[in-house]
Structures are given as C-alpha cells and as structure tokens.
Write an enzyme that holds these catalytic residues in place. Structure first.
Site, PDB file in Angstrom:
ATOM      1  N   CYS A 125      58.669 -13.336 -27.410  1.00 47.37           N
ATOM      2  CA  CYS A 125      57.977 -12.765 -26.184  1.00 47.37           C
ATOM      3  C   CYS A 125      56.724 -13.278 -26.175  1.00 47.37           C
ATOM      4  O   CYS A 125      55.876 -13.220 -26.978  1.00 47.37           O
ATOM      5  CB  CYS A 125      57.995 -11.254 -26.454  1.00 47.37           C
ATOM      6  SG  CYS A 125      57.153 -10.382 -24.769  1.00 47.37           S
ATOM      7  N   CYS A 165      54.131  -9.917 -26.232  1.00 47.70           N
ATOM      8  CA  CYS A 165      53.778  -9.376 -27.470  1.00 47.70           C
ATOM      9  C   CYS A 165      54.036 -10.071 -28.728  1.00 47.70           C
ATOM     10  O   CYS A 165      53.704  -9.658 -29.873  1.00 47.70           O
ATOM     11  CB  CYS A 165      54.449  -7.917 -27.537  1.00 47.70           C
ATOM     12  SG  CYS A 165      56.154  -7.920 -27.679  1.00 47.70           S
ATOM     13  N   ASP A 220      56.478 -40.224 -32.583  1.00 45.48           N
ATOM     14  CA  ASP A 220      56.826 -39.352 -33.484  1.00 45.48           C
ATOM     15  C   ASP A 220      58.608 -38.936 -33.246  1.00 45.48           C
ATOM     16  O   ASP A 220      58.847 -38.310 -32.200  1.00 45.48           O
ATOM     17  CB  ASP A 220      56.226 -37.941 -33.476  1.00 45.48           C
ATOM     18  CG  ASP A 220      56.863 -37.119 -34.619  1.00 45.48           C
ATOM     19  OD1 ASP A 220      57.751 -37.224 -35.358  1.00 45.48           O
ATOM     20  OD2 ASP A 220      56.068 -35.859 -34.686  1.00 45.48           O
TER      21      ASP A 220
END
Length: 448
Positions: free
Chosen positions: A218, A221, A354
């Site tokens: 999320c 949160c 990379d």
C-alpha cells in the site's frame, strides 16, 4: 518576443535544419537528437518558447512501458480528425529529442505550426520538462523498475512526479492507470482533474503474481495489498486491508474497447490513448476506426518481411516488458505458429548497464515450449546462462529446446531467418539499442 530573442531563435532553428539536412543526406540516421542539442546551445530557452506555440496545447505521455505505441496511436487519432501534430515519433524522449521533434514542425523563423504537441517523455525528466511547460494533458501509463543504475525505485519517481505536477493549474487534465497502485495513489492526491483507465477482465488474470513486481504494498500505509487478481506485474485489482486505499474508479473499462496489436500491455496502451482522445472531444467511432487500422511503432510488435520470412519485433527492455513479450510469444508458440525466437541483450547507455534484471524474467515459460532460441548481443552469455537455467528446470520429456549462441548479431539474425519456416513467424526480443541494430539489419535503414 524581443528582437534579440527572435534573432537567436532564428539562428537556432536555422542551425537545426541544416544539421538535420546534412545528417539525413549523408545517411547517418534520422537526426532525432543532434539538431536539438546544437540548437539548445544557441538558445538555452528554446524549449519553453516552442511549447508556448502549440495552438491547442501540449500533451505529455510518461511511464516506463508503452509510451511510443500510445503516443503514436493518439497522434493517428488526432490526425484522422485533421489536427496538425508535432510528435517525437522516433522515441527520442530526453530534452534534446523533444526540441528536435518540435523544430521539425517550425518554419524558418521558428514559428511552430501545429495544433498539438504530443511528446513521450522519459519518466526521469518529467519534473525538468514541467519547469518549462504547462501541458494541457499528462498521461501516465505505469511505473516499473527500469535501468536501476539511472532511475532508482518507482516510489522515488512517483514522489518526484507528484511534486512537479502539484503546482500545475487545475485546468491541466491528468489521465492515469488505476491498475497501478502507485499511479492510483498519485491521482488521488492531486487537485487537478484526474481520469483513470484500467482493465476489467478477470479472465485475463495471471495464475500467480510474477517475480517482476514492484508495488504490491500500500502506498499509504505500507501494508501488503490484497489482490483479487493481477494482469501483469503489479497491475491488477486490489485494495488495502489495513486502510481505506483501493483502486480508483475507472472512467473507461476495457470490456467496451477493442485492442491494438498483441499482448495485455497493448490493451492498456489502447485504453490510455482512447480515454485521452475522448476527453479531448474526439467521438468514439472515430477512435475505434483508428484503432482498427493502426500499425505498430518501430520495434513495438512491429511486423516486417525479411528474406521472405515474417518477422515480429517485440522490444524487451526491463523485467515487466520482457515478461509480457514472453507471454505473448508463448501463446503464439503454443499454437504451433512460431518455433524460432531470437533474444538480443545489450547493456549500453540506452539499455541500462545493469542486466541483473534478466533473473527476474520468467524465461521458464518460453523454455518449456521448446523450439529454437538463438541468443546474441553484447551480453550474449549472460542471457544464454539465464536460458540454460530455464532449460535445466524442465521435466524430462518436455518439449526439447535447442539453444544457439551467436556472438555476431548479423550472423544471429541470418541463422534465425534461415531456421524459421515460411509459414511461421520469427519473434525477435531485443533491448533498446539491440532493437535499433536489428531493424537496420532487416531494413537497411537507421532509425536514430
């Protein structure tokens, strides 16, 4: 505009057009970057001067994957309605490429003679571009890991986007992919008008979440998101069980639309261009007609004929992009219409130096279908090793896979064409710089 500014603008435009003529005349490329670089030195404030001259406005298209295809589709939609459009069609999406594309549509005194400027913009330079531009529309497609040596993680880029977009006037319209949790959260935190597109087809859910996921937590949160299903990477239907964050409501649903080209990722490109075109006042039947007749941008599911064989080029430059091209190729191989695949891995600046990302790609699915896989490119042995591990993971008795290593790219292309039956399609999966090389070998022409 002051006289001295007009003179400098005229000089910059003149230089750019001469450079373009020379580069193209000598067959050195499409002159999609160099003219802008030189003109910018003659007039450092050239970009904002050009931006202001687009009669109906500037459209910026950003995201990790799909920018070139989406911007080309939107351009075709507008041109079919008789609008004049400036567009960086070659995919040169850094500052010098943007300037070059705009200069293509100016007259000799620097007047930009277009209704709209459609510019695909590298996700890392969007904040820089917005310092010089107040676009009428911004279209955000997705955010995935791409060239970590240059860009960093998606959360960092999203935060920079939000800070750059927030000061724009409320008249700016933002169109975002609701299936991407990072972009959905971004849109929910903006004061401008925001429209969301996304898929609404559970039948397209993947059987499992792939290795190449970036945003399954999320963005508010930090709790793990609860996914009803994923369409590709972390794009899907989700909600947070810990707070009130969930997928934004869709202004446009995929069930109601057709699709350009192959692959789930092109469903997103179609929806993105279609929703923005609708917001710009284009009628839906005209949009559908353009979609039905759309041809791929170079290297993006582009189809060619070489040595009498049918070839499809699928740009594969990061984990999510390559997983989706492998998914599309595997579906075709399963029908028996494709038995030969050429994979070309480079590690040059346009690709990202990379290449560890190949270990996040689900190459086992391709290996399990057998056939012939030819590997080439600057990092040919890295790619060959990844495929060898995939080959070794096969159960005894599964479809046999023939892995061929060719350091020399022209030889690899030649072998791939030779081994492709006349009634099948050769699929080529290259990174960006490799795609340019492959196209030149197949067509005899440079793009950039």
């Amino acid at each position: 505009m002051e006289l001295i500014d007009k003179i400098r603008l005229g000089i910059a435009v003149g230089i750019a057009k001469v450079v373009t003529f020379v580069v193209r005349g000598l067959g050195l490329g499409a002159a999609s970057v160099l003219p802008g670089e030189i003109a910018r030195r003659a007039h450092p404030r050239l970009l904002p001067l050009l931006f202001k001259q687009a009669k109906k406005g500037v459209i910026l298209i950003v995201g990790t994957n799909g920018k070139t295809t989406t911007s080309l589709l939107l351009r075709k939609i507008l041109e079919n309605k008789q609008f004049k459009v400036a567009h960086n069609a070659t995919g040169a999406n850094l500052i010098n490429g943007l300037i070059t594309a705009l200069l293509e549509s100016t007259n000799l005194i620097g007047q930009l003679q277009v209704d709209y400027a459609i510019l695909e913009v590298d996700e890392n330079i969007l904040p820089l571009v917005l310092k010089d531009c107040q676009p009428q529309y911004i279209l955000g497609l997705n955010l995935f890991r791409d060239q970590l040596d240059r860009y960093g993680e998606v959360d960092t880029i999203s935060l920079r986007w939000q800070r750059a977009i927030a000061p724009l006037p409320e008249s700016t319209v933002i169109v975002l992919n609701a299936d991407d949790p990072t972009l959905s959260n971004l849109g929910q935190n903006l004061s401008q008008k925001v429209l969301f597109f996304g898929l609404s087809e559970p039948k397209l859910y993947l059987e499992r979440i792939p290795h190449a996921v970036d945003s399954i937590y999320c963005p508010r949160c930090g709790h793990s998101l609860d996914y009803q299903g994923v369409y590709l990477s972390h794009l899907g239907d989700y909600r947070c069980p810990s707070c009130d964050f969930q997928k934004s409501p869709l202004a446009l649903k995929s069930k109601e639309w057709g699709q350009i080209l192959i692959g789930v990722y092109n469903k997103y490109n179609t929806l993105a261009a279609g929703l923005l075109a609708q917001e710009m006042g284009i009628d839906t039947p005209s949009i559908f007609q353009t979609i039905a007749n759309f041809k791929a941008a170079f290297g993006r599911a582009e189809e060619l004929t070489a040595s009498g064989k049918h070839v499809r080029i699928l740009l594969s430059k990061n984990p999510v992009g390559m997983n989706e091209t492998l998914r599309a190729v595997s579906q075709i191989k399963a029908t028996g219409k494709s038995s030969v695949t050429l994979v070309v891995l480079n590690d040059r600046t346009p690709d990202g130096t990379d290449v560890s990302w190949i270990w996040d790609v689900d190459t086992e699915e391709l290996a399990a279908l057998g056939g012939t896989i030819i590997v080439s490119g600057d990092r040919v042995y890295d790619m060959a090793l990844r495929l060898k591990y995939s080959q070794d993971s096969l159960e005894p008795g599964e479809n046999p896979l023939q892995l061929i290593i060719k350091e020399d790219l022209p030889e690899a292309v030649s072998v791939a064409l030779e081994r492709t039956p006349e009634d099948e399609t050769l699929h080529i999966l290259p990174t960006y710089s490799a795609m340019l090389e492959v196209r030149q070998l197949l067509t005899g022409r440079k793009i950039l």
